[in-house]
Design an enzyme around this catalytic site. Structure first.
Site, PDB file in Angstrom:
ATOM      1  N   SER A 157       1.182  -3.436  -1.817  1.00 40.96           N
ATOM      2  CA  SER A 157       2.002  -3.164  -2.992  1.00 40.96           C
ATOM      3  C   SER A 157       2.694  -1.822  -2.851  1.00 40.96           C
ATOM      4  O   SER A 157       2.174  -0.906  -2.204  1.00 40.96           O
ATOM      5  CB  SER A 157       1.139  -3.155  -4.249  1.00 40.96           C
ATOM      6  OG  SER A 157       1.874  -2.696  -5.381  1.00 40.96           O
ATOM      7  N   TYR A 170      -5.864   0.111  -8.371  1.00 43.57           N
ATOM      8  CA  TYR A 170      -4.983  -0.887  -7.750  1.00 43.57           C
ATOM      9  C   TYR A 170      -4.291  -0.308  -6.518  1.00 43.57           C
ATOM     10  O   TYR A 170      -4.249  -0.928  -5.450  1.00 43.57           O
ATOM     11  CB  TYR A 170      -3.961  -1.336  -8.787  1.00 43.57           C
ATOM     12  CG  TYR A 170      -2.939  -2.335  -8.318  1.00 43.57           C
ATOM     13  CD1 TYR A 170      -3.256  -3.691  -8.203  1.00 43.57           C
ATOM     14  CD2 TYR A 170      -1.638  -1.929  -8.033  1.00 43.57           C
ATOM     15  CE1 TYR A 170      -2.298  -4.613  -7.805  1.00 43.57           C
ATOM     16  CE2 TYR A 170      -0.679  -2.847  -7.631  1.00 43.57           C
ATOM     17  CZ  TYR A 170      -1.020  -4.182  -7.526  1.00 43.57           C
ATOM     18  OH  TYR A 170      -0.061  -5.098  -7.118  1.00 43.57           O
ATOM     19  N   LYS A 174      -4.580  -1.467  -2.611  1.00 42.44           N
ATOM     20  CA  LYS A 174      -3.392  -1.984  -1.932  1.00 42.44           C
ATOM     21  C   LYS A 174      -3.037  -1.153  -0.700  1.00 42.44           C
ATOM     22  O   LYS A 174      -2.559  -1.697   0.310  1.00 42.44           O
ATOM     23  CB  LYS A 174      -2.215  -2.028  -2.903  1.00 42.44           C
ATOM     24  CG  LYS A 174      -2.325  -3.110  -3.960  1.00 42.44           C
ATOM     25  CD  LYS A 174      -2.449  -4.499  -3.338  1.00 42.44           C
ATOM     26  CE  LYS A 174      -2.240  -5.608  -4.350  1.00 42.44           C
ATOM     27  NZ  LYS A 174      -2.382  -6.959  -3.735  1.00 42.44           N
TER      28      LYS A 174
END
Length: 307
Positions: A157, A170, A174
């Site tokens: 990401s 997150y 990622k």
């Protein structure tokens, strides 16, 4: 059409969003697709078999081949069940697309242990466990002389590679996935396996703002093409899954009509002396290091960092 003819492909998190578009695109190209989705909410709670089954039904209605899987891919048992189902149903496994994910955005000072653990587990373990299960199968095939051109496509990401406020959990997962991709590729090439990753930018249920319709966010009002349509991501993922694709060990940003290759961590500046530094000597270079401008090379990063 037919670029993935008869290739057996697992796609995790394929009940909605980008994963759903992958499944539909792969099936349209002739792949036999295992549609995995636990069917939880965007924060990882709950379970619902409906999304995965609906995608399978849509594929079959269009004349394709697909089967649903509802296992939790962040667990060893779930990941192994998923790989076993692909092999038992379709006779082999050629492609693994790791796409499943959740969000629990919080500022660092407000983030709970559960918020951290849940996100890291689904994203990072959710890549590790299926890849390990698939890799063991492919190693057995290679040792038996049944080598093939296999592929793993991971999902990183921009939040991990560029950073994003409120997503330390997150983003950390990622970013780790990007590194996992490079190292897994080094290890699995001996078995005929290519490992790559994408960092997609699209409007989905995970990225939609509160109260927004994620599907509508990715479409033009009149049904035209939009840079944020999740379907824009899938053609490149399908290309990475093709039998003759030469690309391996790479990470790409995919957004709208653009595919951009990331360069891994590199040294851009340094200071050096013969012997050990003192704190005072290093302090003299503080402004130099902080003032060093980076060329992030993409508009998304420039929006975040300026320049």
């Amino acid at each position: 059409m037919g670029a993935l003819q008869d290739r057996v492909c697992i796609i995790t998190g394929a009940g909605r969003g980008i994963g759903r578009e992958h499944a539909l695109a792969f099936a349209a190209e002739g792949a036999k697709v295992v549609v995995n989705d636990l069917g939880g909410e965007r924060d990882g709670t709950g379970a619902d078999r409906t999304p995965a089954q609906q995608v399978v039904d849509e594929i079959r209605k269009a004349g394709g081949e697909a089967v649903a899987n509802y296992d939790d891919v962040s667990t060893t048992e779930g990941a192994q069940n998923l790989v076993n189902q692909a092999v038992e149903t379709f006779g082999d496994l050629h492609v693994l697309v790791n796409n499943a994910g959740i969000l629990r955005d919080r500022m660092l000072v407000s983030m709970s242990d559960e918020d951290w653990d849940a996100v890291v587990k689904v994203h990072l373990r959710g890549h590790f466990a299926p890849t390990r299960a698939a890799a063991n199968y492919w190693r057995e095939q290679s040792k038996a002389g049944r080598e093939g051109r296999r592929a793993v496509i991971n999902t990183s990401s921009t939040s991990g590679l560029f950073g994003n406020v409120g997503q330390t959990n997150y983003g950390a997962a990622k970013s780790a996935i990007a590194t996992f991709t490079v190292i897994a590729n080094m290890e699995l090439r001996r078995y005929g396996v290519r490992v790559n990753a994408i960092a997609p930018a699209a409007a989905t249920r995970l990225t939609a703002t509160v109260g927004a319709d994620a599907d509508a966010a990715g479409k033009q009002e009149e049904g035209g093409w939009s840079p944020l349509d999740p379907a824009n991501i899938s053609p490149f993922v399908a290309y990475l899954a093709t039998e003759d694709c030469p690309v391996n060990g790479r990470v790409f940003l995919v957004m709208g009509g653009e595919v951009a290759l990331f360069q891994p961590w590199v040294v851009v500046d340094s200071v050096k002396k013969d012997g050990r530094w003192t704190i005072e000597e290093l302090a003299a270079h503080g402004d130099r290091f902080q003032g060093r401008a980076f060329d992030y090379g993409h508009p998304i990063a420039k929006m975040i960092f300026g320049g």
